[in-house]
Design a protein around this motif. Structure first.
Motif, PDB file in Angstrom:
ATOM      1  N   MET A   1       0.827  -1.186   0.000  1.00 34.75           N
ATOM      2  CA  MET A   1       0.000   0.000   0.000  1.00 34.75           C
ATOM      3  C   MET A   1       0.875   1.256   0.000  1.00 34.75           C
ATOM      4  O   MET A   1       0.627   2.178  -0.780  1.00 34.75           O
ATOM      5  N   ILE A   2       1.855   1.297   0.870  1.00 37.95           N
ATOM      6  CA  ILE A   2       2.738   2.462   0.934  1.00 37.95           C
ATOM      7  C   ILE A   2       3.575   2.559  -0.339  1.00 37.95           C
ATOM      8  O   ILE A   2       3.848   3.654  -0.830  1.00 37.95           O
ATOM      9  N   VAL A   3       3.944   1.420  -0.905  1.00 43.75           N
ATOM     10  CA  VAL A   3       4.730   1.400  -2.144  1.00 43.75           C
ATOM     11  C   VAL A   3       3.916   2.015  -3.274  1.00 43.75           C
ATOM     12  O   VAL A   3       4.456   2.773  -4.095  1.00 43.75           O
ATOM     13  N   ASN A   4       2.621   1.746  -3.346  1.00 50.03           N
ATOM     14  CA  ASN A   4       1.760   2.322  -4.384  1.00 50.03           C
ATOM     15  C   ASN A   4       1.664   3.838  -4.223  1.00 50.03           C
ATOM     16  O   ASN A   4       1.670   4.573  -5.233  1.00 50.03           O
ATOM     17  N   ILE A   5       1.567   4.324  -3.006  1.00 52.84           N
ATOM     18  CA  ILE A   5       1.498   5.769  -2.763  1.00 52.84           C
ATOM     19  C   ILE A   5       2.806   6.426  -3.189  1.00 52.84           C
ATOM     20  O   ILE A   5       2.802   7.480  -3.849  1.00 52.84           O
ATOM     21  N   ILE A   6       3.930   5.830  -2.842  1.00 45.30           N
ATOM     22  CA  ILE A   6       5.237   6.381  -3.223  1.00 45.30           C
ATOM     23  C   ILE A   6       5.398   6.354  -4.741  1.00 45.30           C
ATOM     24  O   ILE A   6       5.860   7.329  -5.349  1.00 45.30           O
ATOM     25  N   ARG A   7       4.987   5.275  -5.366  1.00 46.60           N
ATOM     26  CA  ARG A   7       5.096   5.153  -6.821  1.00 46.60           C
ATOM     27  C   ARG A   7       4.227   6.210  -7.519  1.00 46.60           C
ATOM     28  O   ARG A   7       4.663   6.845  -8.479  1.00 46.60           O
ATOM     29  N   THR A   8       3.021   6.412  -7.035  1.00 46.62           N
ATOM     30  CA  THR A   8       2.126   7.420  -7.612  1.00 46.62           C
ATOM     31  C   THR A   8       2.696   8.819  -7.406  1.00 46.62           C
ATOM     32  O   THR A   8       2.662   9.659  -8.326  1.00 46.62           O
ATOM     33  N   THR A   9       3.216   9.084  -6.231  1.00 48.38           N
ATOM     34  CA  THR A   9       3.800  10.393  -5.947  1.00 48.38           C
ATOM     35  C   THR A   9       4.996  10.661  -6.849  1.00 48.38           C
ATOM     36  O   THR A   9       5.140  11.762  -7.409  1.00 48.38           O
TER      37      THR A   9
END
Length: 71
Positions: free
Chosen positions: A1-9
């Motif tokens: 979940m945190i990886v997806n947020i970082i990737r999107t950012t």
């Protein structure tokens, strides 16, 4: 979940410079086109233009008017 947020950012942060670069190039092209339009253009003028015999055509119209008056 945190990886997806970082990737999107990171994806959004990478798109911002691309967007700014495209705006900068459009502005640069617009400025270039306005400066090119202001450059003087040489126009050749005919120093000895040929004119039609205007008095000849005027005499013809007067003759036609006189003929119409006679009829």
């Amino acid at each position: 979940m945190i990886v997806n947020i970082i990737r999107t950012t990171l994806g959004v942060l990478m798109l911002i410079p691309v967007f700014l670069l495209s705006l900068w190039t459009r502005k640069k092209k617009a400025l270039r086109s306005t400066t090119e339009a202001q450059e003087p253009v040489e126009i050749e003028l005919d120093s000895d233009p040929e004119y039609e015999n205007v008095s000849h055509t005027a005499a013809q119209t007067e003759d036609r008017e006189e003929q119409e008056d006679m009829v």
